[in-house]
Design a protein around this motif. Structure first.
Motif, PDB file in Angstrom:
ATOM      1  N   ALA A  64       0.921  -1.060   0.007  1.00 41.80           N
ATOM      2  CA  ALA A  64      -0.138   0.013  -0.098  1.00 41.80           C
ATOM      3  C   ALA A  64       0.786   1.328  -0.089  1.00 41.80           C
ATOM      4  CB  ALA A  64      -0.950   0.248   1.263  1.00 41.80           C
ATOM      5  N   LEU A  65       0.483   2.290  -0.977  1.00 42.22           N
ATOM      6  CA  LEU A  65       1.215   3.429  -0.705  1.00 42.22           C
ATOM      7  C   LEU A  65       0.524   4.728  -0.674  1.00 42.22           C
ATOM      8  CD1 LEU A  65       4.035   4.962  -2.048  1.00 42.22           C
ATOM      9  CD2 LEU A  65       2.764   4.796  -4.347  1.00 42.22           C
ATOM     10  N   LEU A  66       0.764   5.133   0.487  1.00 38.90           N
ATOM     11  CA  LEU A  66       0.000   6.301   1.023  1.00 38.90           C
ATOM     12  C   LEU A  66       0.681   7.531   0.747  1.00 38.90           C
ATOM     13  CD1 LEU A  66      -0.667   4.671   4.568  1.00 38.90           C
ATOM     14  CD2 LEU A  66      -1.690   4.309   2.251  1.00 38.90           C
ATOM     15  N   GLU A  67      -0.106   8.715   0.229  1.00 35.01           N
ATOM     16  CA  GLU A  67       0.582  10.135  -0.076  1.00 35.01           C
ATOM     17  C   GLU A  67      -0.459  10.976   0.474  1.00 35.01           C
ATOM     18  OE1 GLU A  67       1.984  13.353  -1.122  1.00 35.01           O
ATOM     19  OE2 GLU A  67       3.073  11.535  -1.487  1.00 35.01           O
ATOM     20  N   ALA A  68       0.061  12.030   1.312  1.00 39.16           N
ATOM     21  CA  ALA A  68      -0.540  13.144   1.979  1.00 39.16           C
ATOM     22  C   ALA A  68      -1.298  13.906   0.846  1.00 39.16           C
ATOM     23  CB  ALA A  68       0.465  13.770   3.045  1.00 39.16           C
ATOM     24  N   GLY A  69      -0.610  14.134  -0.436  1.00 40.26           N
ATOM     25  CA  GLY A  69      -1.009  15.081  -1.214  1.00 40.26           C
ATOM     26  C   GLY A  69      -1.349  14.264  -2.561  1.00 40.26           C
ATOM     27  N   THR A  70      -0.703  14.598  -3.682  1.00 37.06           N
ATOM     28  CA  THR A  70      -0.977  13.808  -4.830  1.00 37.06           C
ATOM     29  C   THR A  70       0.285  13.353  -5.248  1.00 37.06           C
ATOM     30  OG1 THR A  70      -0.587  15.689  -6.418  1.00 37.06           O
ATOM     31  CG2 THR A  70      -2.945  15.152  -5.686  1.00 37.06           C
ATOM     32  N   VAL A  71       0.084  11.836  -5.829  1.00 33.07           N
ATOM     33  CA  VAL A  71       1.340  11.096  -6.408  1.00 33.07           C
ATOM     34  C   VAL A  71       2.193  11.748  -7.134  1.00 33.07           C
ATOM     35  CG1 VAL A  71       0.116   8.942  -5.816  1.00 33.07           C
ATOM     36  CG2 VAL A  71       0.170   9.935  -8.285  1.00 33.07           C
ATOM     37  N   ALA A  72       3.503  11.893  -6.902  1.00 34.71           N
ATOM     38  CA  ALA A  72       4.456  12.389  -7.820  1.00 34.71           C
ATOM     39  C   ALA A  72       4.207  14.132  -7.783  1.00 34.71           C
ATOM     40  CB  ALA A  72       4.769  11.819  -9.203  1.00 34.71           C
ATOM     41  N   GLY A  73       3.514  14.392  -6.969  1.00 38.43           N
ATOM     42  CA  GLY A  73       3.020  16.089  -6.884  1.00 38.43           C
ATOM     43  C   GLY A  73       3.838  16.979  -6.237  1.00 38.43           C
TER      44      GLY A  73
END
Length: 521
Positions: A64-73
Motif C-alpha cells: 500500500a502506497l500512502l501519499e498526503a497530497g497527490t502522487v509525484a506531485g
C-alpha cells in the motif's frame, strides 16, 4: 541573513507552474477510508516511494502506497529530472572524506539506477521522453579549475567515463568542465505514473490525500492516518522526502535547500545538447526537454538555492530569469516553479533502517538534489533489504553509519548553529501591526507577547495563524512568490490557511484570531 520582506511584489501570474504536472496530470487515487493489512506500506509517493512500492510489488508482496497530497506531485513533480551519476563534485569529496572504494560504490549504485530506469522504460513501453545525454559539471572561474580537474580524476577512478574538457555545446564559454557520457533525462511524472499503473495491475494499492500521523513499530508494524485508519504491515518505508518521524534523528543530519526553476520553449537548433550544472553563482543548472509537436525544446534552468524562509523568493526568481535571458537571449520563460532538497551532512543519502533498533522500519531521504537516480536506487536497495538481499553498496547508504561522524562534524555543527540562530533569533522579529502588510503579502506580527503569522489576501482579508512551526517550534516566514509559510529550520511549509504543504511537520499551524494582529485602540 535577515528575514525576507512582506511580499509587496505580486506573483508573475502570466507564468505556469511545474511543466511536469501540467503535461501529465494523471488519474486521481482515492483516500484511504478504512483499515488495511498488507505486507509493506510505503509512506510518501515521490520517486523514492513509488520506486520502492513498485519493486516490492514485482517481488509478489502486497503493498500500500500512502501519499498526503497527490502522487509525484511534491518535490518529484518539481524536479529538473536529470537521471545522472555525475552529481556536481561528489566523487572528489567522497574520495577525500571516505575513500576511493566509497566513491566507486556510489558510482556503481547510481549508474545501476540509470540502467534500471532504462530497462523499465523499455520493458513497459513508457513514453516518458527518455533521452540519453552527456552530463557536465563546469566552471567559469579559473580559480575553480583544480576542483574540476580533481572531480574528473575521482569520477574516472570510480568507474565513470569522465574527461576534462574546455569546450561544451553551451552558447557561452566555460573555463573547464568534467564530462560524463551516457547519462539520461526524462519526464518524471510520465515515468512514475506508468510505474503506478503496473504496480496497481500487480495488486498494489495507492491512496492520495492520506496523511500519516503515527507509526508503531513491532511485528507487525502499524501506521495510523489523519482520518484514523490503520494500515498493518510487516514492513514500513518512510519515503516522505524529509522523514516525518524524528526517531531517525535525521533532522540533525539534514539541511533543507530550496531552488527555483524557470522554463520556456526554444528552437530545436539552439538546443545545447547536454545536461549542465555549475556550483558558481549560487548554482546554475541547464538542460532541455522535448516540447510540443513541432520539434521545439523546453529550456529548463535551475538555481538560486537558499534556505526555506530566508529569502525574497520573487527577487530570486527575477535574478534567475535575468541570468537565463542574458545567456539564452530571445527565450520567453513561460513556466516557473520551485523545488526543495535535503542535503545530508556527509553528502551521501540515508537509505536503510530507520534507526539503530529498527527491524521492519525503513527510511529513504537526503538525496541532495539528485533524487531521480537516488530514488530509483533507493527502491532497489529497500526492496532487497526487505527480502533478505543486500547489495554490495548497502553499507554506503546505511543511516546508522558511524564511521563518518567525525568527518561530517563541521557540516553538522554548521547546520545546528544555523538552526539555533533561527530558533532563537527569529523570535525577536515581528511587526507591531498587520496594517503594514500589503494585499497579497504576509509577515509576523507581535501581539500580546506572541508571534502571529498574518497573511492579507488580495481582497484585504486577514488570515492569522500561530507562527510556530508544528515540527519543532521554529518561527515560519512568508514566501510571497508561492503564498506559503516556510520554516527555515527543517523546511516544513504551510499554506495561508495553515495546512501542511511539505514536511517534516504533520500538523497544521494553529488558527489565530485576526483581530489579535490589529493595533490596539
Amino acid at each position: 541573513m535577515g528575514r525576507p520582506g512582506r511580499g509587496t511584489r505580486r506573483r508573475m501570474d502570466s507564468t505556469q507552474g511545474s511543466y511536469w504536472i501540467e503535461t501529465a496530470p494523471g488519474e486521481a487515487y482515492p483516500p484511504l477510508d478504512g483499515d488495511l493489512d498488507v505486507d509493506v506500506v510505503v509512506v510518501g509517493a515521490g520517486i523514492a516511494g513509488i520506486s520502492t512500492a513498485y519493486e516490492v510489488a514485482r517481488l509478489g508482496r502486497s503493498v500500500a502506497l500512502l501519499e498526503a497530497g497527490t502522487v509525484a506531485g511534491g518535490v518529484t513533480g518539481h524536479t529538473t529530472a536529470k537521471v545522472s551519476a555525475l552529481h556536481t563534485l561528489v566523487y572528489d569529496k567522497l574520495r577525500r572524506t571516505r575513500d576511493e572504494e566509497a566513491a566507486r560504490l556510489y558510482a556503481v549504485s547510481q549508474s545501476e539506477a540509470i540502467e534500471r530506469a532504462a530497462e523499465l522504460v523499455d520493458e513497459l513501453g513508457i513514453a516518458c521522453d527518455w533521452e540519453r545525454r552527456d552530463a557536465y559539471t563546469y566552471t567559469h572561474d579559473a580559480g575553480q579549475v583544480p576542483k574540476i580537474r580533481a572531480e574528473t580524476d575521482a569520477a574516472r577512478a570510480a568507474g565513470l567515463s569522465a574527461e576534462l574538457v574546455t569546450d561544451t555545446p553551451l552558447p557561452y564559454p566555460v573555463t573547464a568542465a568534467v564530462k560524463v557520457t551516457g547519462q539520461a533525462q526524462f519526464h518524471p511524472r510520465k515515468y512514475l505514473l506508468a510505474l503506478l499503473d503496473d504496480c496497481v495491475a500487480r495488486g498494489g494499492r495507492v491512496f492520495e490525500h492520506t496523511p500519516v500521523v503515527g507509526l508503531h513499530e513491532g511485528e507487525p508494524c502499524r501506521v495510523t492516518t489523519e482520518s484514523g485508519a490503520t494500515v498493518t504491515a510487516r514492513d514500513v518505508v518512510v519515503a516522505t522526502h524529509y522523514p516525518i518521524f524524528d526517531r531517525s534523528m535525521a533532522f540533525a543530519r539534514l539541511s533543507s535547500r530550496r531552488e527555483l526553476v524557470v522554463a520556456g520553449p526554444m528552437a530545436a537548433g539552439r538546443d545545447p545538447d547536454g545536461m549542465y550544472i555549475t556550483p558558481d553563482e549560487g548554482t546554475r543548472s541547464v538542460r532541455t526537454a522535448p516540447y510540443g509537436s513541432d520539434g521545439q525544446r523546453l529550456l529548463i534552468i535551475t538555481g538560486e538555492h537558499f534556505t526555506p524562509g530566508t529569502a525574497d523568493t520573487d527577487e530570486r526568481f527575477a535574478r534567475l530569469t535575468s541570468w537565463a535571458t542574458e545567456h539564452f537571449p530571445g527565450v520567453t520563460f513561460t513556466h516557473r516553479w520551485a523545488t526543495q532538497d535535503n542535503d545530508p551532512t556527509d553528502t551521501v543519502p540515508l537509505v536503510g533502517p530507520l534507526h539503530h533498533g529498527a527491524r521492519h522500519a525503513w527510511v529513504a531521504t537526503g538525496f541532495g538534489g539528485w533524487g531521480m537516480s537516488g530514488g530509483i536506487m533507493a527502491g532497489r536497495l529497500l526492496s532487497d533489504l526487505m527480502t533478505g538481499g543486500r547489495p554490495v553498496w548497502a553499507d554506503l547508504y546505511d543511516p546508522r553509519r558511524l564511521r563518518t561522524v567525525a568527518r561530517e562534524a563541521p557540516a553538522f555543527l554548521q547546520h545546528q548553529a544555523k538552526v539555533g540562530k533561527h530558533f532563537i533569533g527569529d523570535r525577536l522579529h515581528g511587526l507591531d501591526s498587520a496594517d503594514e502588510i500589503p494585499p497579497g503579502g504576509g509577515d509576523i506580527v507581535r501581539a500580546g507577547g506572541k508571534q502571529i503569522a498574518v497573511h492579507r489576501d488580495e481582497g484585504g482579508q486577514l488570515h492569522a495563524l500561530s507562527a510556530r512551526c508544528t515540527h519543532l517550534g521554529c518561527i515560519v516566514s512568508f514566501n510571497s512568490a508561492e503564498r506559503s509559510w516556510d520554516c527555515p529550520c527543517h523546511g516544513s511549509r504551510f499554506d495561508v490557511d495553515g495546512k501542511v504543504i511539505q514536511g517534516p511537520a504533520t500538523k497544521p499551524l494553529e488558527q489565530r484570531e485576526p483581530r489579535h494582529a490589529e493595533p490596539s485602540e
